[in-house]
Every structure is written in C-alpha cells, then in structure tokens.
Design an enzyme around this catalytic site. Structure first.
Site, PDB file in Angstrom:
ATOM      1  N   GLY A  99      52.662  38.659  41.268  1.00  0.00           N
ATOM      2  CA  GLY A  99      52.754  39.314  39.967  1.00  0.00           C
ATOM      3  C   GLY A  99      53.850  40.359  39.924  1.00  0.00           C
ATOM      4  N   ARG A 100      54.307  40.737  41.102  1.00  0.00           N
ATOM      5  CA  ARG A 100      55.385  41.737  41.149  1.00  0.00           C
ATOM      6  C   ARG A 100      56.283  41.520  42.356  1.00  0.00           C
ATOM      7  NH1 ARG A 100      52.561  47.131  43.536  1.00  0.00           N
ATOM      8  NH2 ARG A 100      50.940  46.109  44.735  1.00  0.00           N
ATOM      9  N   LYS A 120      58.930  43.404  46.881  1.00  0.00           N
ATOM     10  CA  LYS A 120      57.633  43.727  46.270  1.00  0.00           C
ATOM     11  C   LYS A 120      57.862  44.861  45.281  1.00  0.00           C
ATOM     12  CE  LYS A 120      52.874  44.768  47.755  1.00  0.00           C
ATOM     13  NZ  LYS A 120      52.000  44.864  48.937  1.00  0.00           N
ATOM     14  N   ASP A 132      52.524  45.615  35.513  1.00  0.00           N
ATOM     15  CA  ASP A 132      53.877  45.936  35.054  1.00  0.00           C
ATOM     16  C   ASP A 132      54.957  45.363  35.971  1.00  0.00           C
ATOM     17  OD1 ASP A 132      53.553  47.490  37.274  1.00  0.00           O
ATOM     18  OD2 ASP A 132      53.921  49.410  36.284  1.00  0.00           O
ATOM     19  N   GLY A 133      54.531  44.654  37.018  1.00  0.00           N
ATOM     20  CA  GLY A 133      55.511  44.047  37.914  1.00  0.00           C
ATOM     21  C   GLY A 133      56.169  45.043  38.865  1.00  0.00           C
ATOM     22  N   ARG A 183      59.837  43.053  52.248  1.00  0.00           N
ATOM     23  CA  ARG A 183      58.873  42.640  53.261  1.00  0.00           C
ATOM     24  C   ARG A 183      59.377  41.399  53.976  1.00  0.00           C
ATOM     25  NH1 ARG A 183      52.722  42.279  51.431  1.00  0.00           N
ATOM     26  NH2 ARG A 183      53.362  40.556  50.103  1.00  0.00           N
ATOM     27  N   ARG A 190      49.031  32.025  51.950  1.00  0.00           N
ATOM     28  CA  ARG A 190      47.759  32.703  52.139  1.00  0.00           C
ATOM     29  C   ARG A 190      46.622  31.690  52.055  1.00  0.00           C
ATOM     30  NH1 ARG A 190      49.216  37.790  49.467  1.00  0.00           N
ATOM     31  NH2 ARG A 190      51.467  37.710  49.178  1.00  0.00           N
ATOM     32  N   ASP A 261      43.313  36.078  49.149  1.00  0.00           N
ATOM     33  CA  ASP A 261      44.757  36.077  48.870  1.00  0.00           C
ATOM     34  C   ASP A 261      45.489  37.056  49.777  1.00  0.00           C
ATOM     35  OD1 ASP A 261      43.112  37.786  47.065  1.00  0.00           O
ATOM     36  OD2 ASP A 261      45.058  38.645  46.577  1.00  0.00           O
ATOM     37  N   ASN A 262      44.734  37.873  50.493  1.00  0.00           N
ATOM     38  CA  ASN A 262      45.373  38.821  51.400  1.00  0.00           C
ATOM     39  C   ASN A 262      45.193  38.402  52.858  1.00  0.00           C
ATOM     40  OD1 ASN A 262      46.177  40.346  49.223  1.00  0.00           O
ATOM     41  ND2 ASN A 262      44.393  41.688  49.298  1.00  0.00           N
TER      42      ASN A 262
HETATM   43  P1  AMP Z   1      46.966  43.012  45.666  1.00  0.00           P
HETATM   44  O1  AMP Z   1      45.774  43.816  45.283  1.00  0.00           O
HETATM   45  O2  AMP Z   1      48.204  43.812  45.903  1.00  0.00           O
HETATM   46  O3  AMP Z   1      46.696  42.040  46.754  1.00  0.00           O
HETATM   47  O4  AMP Z   1      47.325  42.153  44.352  1.00  0.00           O
HETATM   48  C1  AMP Z   1      46.443  41.275  43.747  1.00  0.00           C
HETATM   49  C2  AMP Z   1      47.151  40.558  42.631  1.00  0.00           C
HETATM   50  O5  AMP Z   1      47.553  41.470  41.613  1.00  0.00           O
HETATM   51  C3  AMP Z   1      48.415  39.815  43.020  1.00  0.00           C
HETATM   52  O6  AMP Z   1      48.496  38.654  42.246  1.00  0.00           O
HETATM   53  C4  AMP Z   1      49.501  40.775  42.662  1.00  0.00           C
HETATM   54  O7  AMP Z   1      50.724  40.137  42.427  1.00  0.00           O
HETATM   55  C5  AMP Z   1      48.947  41.370  41.382  1.00  0.00           C
HETATM   56  N1  AMP Z   1      49.493  42.702  41.107  1.00  0.00           N
HETATM   57  C6  AMP Z   1      49.228  43.838  41.762  1.00  0.00           C
HETATM   58  N2  AMP Z   1      49.898  44.867  41.231  1.00  0.00           N
HETATM   59  C7  AMP Z   1      50.626  44.381  40.205  1.00  0.00           C
HETATM   60  C8  AMP Z   1      51.527  44.951  39.249  1.00  0.00           C
HETATM   61  N3  AMP Z   1      51.817  46.252  39.248  1.00  0.00           N
HETATM   62  N4  AMP Z   1      52.084  44.122  38.354  1.00  0.00           N
HETATM   63  C9  AMP Z   1      51.804  42.816  38.343  1.00  0.00           C
HETATM   64  N5  AMP Z   1      50.957  42.223  39.197  1.00  0.00           N
HETATM   65  C10 AMP Z   1      50.372  42.987  40.120  1.00  0.00           C
HETATM   66 MG    MG Z   2      47.633  40.724  47.681  1.00  0.00          MG
END
Ligand code: AMP
Ligand code: MG
Length: 496
Positions: A99-100, A120, A132-133, A183, A190, A261-262
């Site tokens: 997402g970002r 990232k 917000d990406g 990164r 994943r 996913d992590n």
């Molecule tokens: P994470 O909690 O970092 O493992 O992210 C979980 C999901 O949320 C993933 O699909 C990320 O790409 C998405 N995500 C996290 N933060 C953002 C952000 N600020 N904008 C868009 N997508 C996000």
């Molecule tokens: Mg993640």
C-alpha cells in the site's frame, strides 16, 4: 563551504536491476511509479551494506541515491511494481498488498544471490486502501535500527539501506516528518502472498508461482519429484520459521505483529512495526498498543508461527494433492512436526546460551527451571545470561536465594561434565549471549533526538554498539542497564 549539490554534474546510477517478479502472472502485482516528494534529504545511508551489495557510495553517488531512494528519480530500465498479497491480521483475512511500498527491482549480489530493493513510503498504489502511501520518519528510523540490530545479532532479517526524509509531513496521531526507507530483502514473498495467489491465479499459474518461489528460496527442492514437492516446500518453510522464532526467543525479541502478511517465505524477520526487546523475563510480555489480547506476546510467538504455517499449508492443498481430503491429511501430518522442530531449534539456542556443548536428557529441565526462576524474580533476561558468564556472579540479592544457588550448582556441575569444563562453556556463551540489545528506553531516546532535534548522534552510537552486540565495548553503563522501574507502561505503536 558546503558543496552546492545543484551545481555539481549529475551522477547516474548505472546499475541493472532484474525484474523476474514482473514476469509472473499479471495478477501478482501492479506497475506503479513512485510519487515524487518535495525535498529529499538523505538521513541515513548504510555504507557497509552498500559495499556488500556492490553499490557505489561515493559523494556524487550519494547525491544520486538521495533522489532515487526518495522516489524522485528512477534509473533507466528499472520497472517498479507494487506486490499484491492478502493476509490474516490478528486472525482475520484481508486483502492487503504493497500500500506504500514499491519493489524497484532485484539486484544480483556479488555472491550471486538475488535480493529485492524496495522503497517503503513511496506513495499511493492500487493497494493503499485508506492509507496515504507514506511513512513517518520516526517509524522508518525505528525499522532501520531494529533490522540492523537483528542483523548484528546474526538473526535472519531484511536489511535497511537508507532513510531519506521527504520534506513533507505525514499525519498520524500528530503531524510528523515523512520519510522513505529502502529495504533489502531475500524477497518480499510472504505467507500472505500465497493466500492471494491461490485465490487469484489459475492452478497452472499457481504452480508456476510455487516453482518461482522454490527456485528463489529453496533451490534444493527444484528437482524434487513433483508429487511431494509442495509438501517438501511446506516442511522447508516450517524449518526456517522454527529456527527464526527460536532465535528471536533466544534474544528476547518480540516481533509484535506476526500477521501472515508479515511472515517471510524466505525465513527472514520482516516488517518492523511495534517490535521491541523484552527486558524483565515474562512470557506474557507484550508492548504493542493494539495487541490488547496478547496474541503476539513473547511466549505466544512459536504457537503463532505454527498458526501462520497452517494458513500457508491451507493455501498449498491444491498443489499437494488433487483430492482435498488426501491433501489435508498430508498437510496435517507435516504441520504436526512443527512443535518438535521448534523445540529442537529452541533447545539448541538455549544450550548455546548456557554454554552446553552436547545434548543431555535433562537439559530442558535445566533451561525451564532457570526461566521459571527469572519469571518469579523479575530478572532481566539479557543480563542474567551475561552474569552467568562471569567468574563470579554480581552481588544481587536474587542470586543469594537458595533456589537460585541450587540451580547454579546444577548448571556448574553440568558444565564440568563436558570437555573443557566451564572455560569451554564460557566461550560458547560469549558467542551467543548479547551484552547489548536495543533497550526500549534507549531506542525511544535516540529516535526522539533524531526526529525532534535532528540530532542523529545517539541513534548512530546505538547502531554502532548494536552492530557488535556480543563484543564487550567501552561504552556508558546505560547501554547494559534495564530501564529503572522496568517496562511498566511501555507501549509501541504500528504508527503506519
Ligand atoms: P503493516 O501493518 O505495515 O504490515 O501493513 C499492513 C498493510 O497496510 C499493508 O498492506 C500495507 O501496505 C498497508 N499500509 C500500511 N500503512 C500504509 C499507509 N500509510 N498507506 C497505505 N497503505 C499502508
Ligand atoms: Mg506488513
């Protein structure tokens, strides 16, 4: 006088990146260019890692990297993409995806290994949902610090090449400075990528995706007979995860958000969000503000790894056997091995921490009794093992107790039964017990100085110490001290 970068001749980064992921079925990704930022400023650059990767890092190259790693320039031939994936977050399935984050491409290292270079915080993608990406500077520095700390400890992890501030604010709980992290990972495949693939690819394409993953991460299985290959893959991923989580447990690392996913298929630690190191030993230790149920607490990690691997196994069923019932039986048989695999990996870690060179029947009891004692006495996990290496224990009241003395005698007796005795044990212990971990209060202090005062010195010093955590170093006492008053009230945030 500082060099005015605008006047300098432009240096091109002439590096070829490969795009094998982009050759997979189109459903697996979306081509996306990074979104430019206002004022890129390189905050951290990992020179050692750059050298390992064979990347140029002289002054002019750094000026070029600053643009590229902010997403403001994309060298010719690079074809960024956002990866599609799903995931179980706190037990519930979701469509996710980068997402970002953006995969810039794959680099072939000098040793022939392929790694992903990923930005990232590089802007919106089709998978951004309500996000917000972007990423906050504090969180990206945090990921840089923890990933390099795990690398220093010798634990498989993604690495951090750089953090570039964007000059643009991001809005989280409050307004924060924005940044992009670069990164480096064996790949970004994943468990959740398999969840997505099985639901969105044809069986033939899904089989192709498995072959791709095997070739990249488990090449020894490439020639395995087709029948049984998916199961062998499951078993191989299980072994890497068992070993990884055992190593986390050994140093008191709490990932904090072990959603599927992590969890990396390659077996690296990935996605540093609300992670932290435990100070006082307690299996229920949890710091993440959103983990109110303690799903991802320290002591839960092996069980959650097993849970996540069961999700992976579920995705592999169509490749294990055409008959779902038969596939399920086979997958179950393999999955059942996880507790044994994990115990074996963990016992090896703990034997090393106690300097035990060979296996004996009652090793497990020796380890468990020490942990129980630590829990009852709120002992510092890291320092207890450091103290055991000393010729004489420090004069802490806890070490004067009869139950501890009895345990200590048992352990000393055990070390005397092995070749080289206690001296040999101490040698092993020194290689496996860190003197320094990323203590939470030190991390917070360093991040605060960096983000609020633009003072990177405390962060750089911490990074420097944590790059050689097993070496005793002439540094201030605070680097080995648990927080006064323990970790009561300490909370970490996903803060995406
Ligand atoms: P994470 O909690 O970092 O493992 O992210 C979980 C999901 O949320 C993933 O699909 C990320 O790409 C998405 N995500 C996290 N933060 C953002 C952000 N600020 N904008 C868009 N997508 C996000
Ligand atoms: Mg993640």
């Amino acid at each position: 006088m500082a060099v005015n970068k605008k006047l300098m001749p432009e240096t091109k980064i002439d590096i070829k990146l490969e795009d094998t992921y982009g050759q997979l079925p189109a459903a697996m990704y979306s081509r996306v260019m990074p979104t430019k930022v206002k004022a890129p400023a390189l905050v951290l650059f990992n020179h050692k890692l750059a050298a390992e990767l064979g990347l140029p890092a002289h002054e002019a190259a750094l000026a070029a990297w600053e643009q590229i790693l902010a997403g403001n320039a994309v060298p010719e031939g690079w074809q960024p993409l956002a990866m599609a994936y799903q995931g179980h977050q706190f037990g519930y399935p979701n469509m996710l995806g980068d997402g970002r984050a953006l995969l810039l491409g794959e680099l072939l290292k000098l040793d022939g290994q392929r790694v992903d270079i990923q930005l990232k915080g590089a802007g919106l993608t089709p998978y951004s949902r309500r996000g917000d990406g972007r990423a906050a500077l504090g969180s990206m520095l945090r990921e840089y610090l923890y990933s390099e700390a795990l690398h220093g400890l010798g634990i498989p992890t993604t690495r951090s090449l750089a953090v570039v501030a964007t000059g643009q604010p991001v809005f989280r709980e409050k307004m924060e400075a924005g940044a992009v992290l670069t990164r480096i990972a064996a790949s970004h495949i994943r468990v959740g990528t398999f969840e997505y693939a099985v639901n969105n690819l044809s069986l033939a394409e899904y089989q192709q995706f498995l072959q791709y993953t095997i070739k990249r991460h488990y090449p020894a299985l490439t020639d395995a007979p087709a029948e049984g290959q998916a199961l062998a893959f499951l078993q191989a991923v299980m072994e890497r995860q068992a070993s990884l989580v055992a190593q986390w447990m050994g140093v008191g690392f709490i990932h904090g958000v072990m959603n599927t996913d992590n969890m990396s298929i390659a077996g690296q630690t990935i996605d540093y969000g609300p992670c932290a190191f435990m100070n006082t030993y307690h299996p229920n230790t949890v710091f993440s503000s959103i983990d109110t149920g303690g799903r991802y607490a320290y002591g839960q990690q092996p069980g959650i790894a097993h849970w996540n691997l069961a999700v992976l196994a579920g995705t592999l069923l169509p490749l294990i056997h055409e008959n779902e019932e038969q596939a399920t039986v086979k997958a179950q048989e393999t999955l059942q091995e996880f507790p044994r695999m994990y115990l074996q990996a963990w016992m090896q870690v703990m034997r090393n921490k106690l300097g035990l060179a060979e296996r004996q029947q009652d090793d497990k009891a020796l380890v468990i009794d020490l942990l129980d004692w630590m829990q009852a006495n709120a002992a510092d996990y890291t320092n207890t093992f450091v103290h055991l290496q000393l010729t004489e224990l420090p004069l802490l009241p806890a070490y004067q107790q009869d139950d501890f003395k009895l345990w200590y005698q048992r352990w000393r007796q055990r070390t005397e039964e092995q070749p080289g005795g206690i001296a040999a044990a101490r040698k092993i212990m020194q290689q496996h017990n860190p003197q320094y971990i990323a203590r939470n209060y030190l991390v917070e202090e360093a991040l605060q100085q960096a983000t609020e005062l633009a003072d990177l010195k405390p962060l750089m010093q911490l990074l420097d110490i944590l790059s050689q955590p097993y070496q005793q170093q002439a540094v201030a006492d605070k680097y080995t001290q648990p927080p006064t008053g323990g970790d009561a009230g300490y909370k970490t945030f996903c803060n995406t």
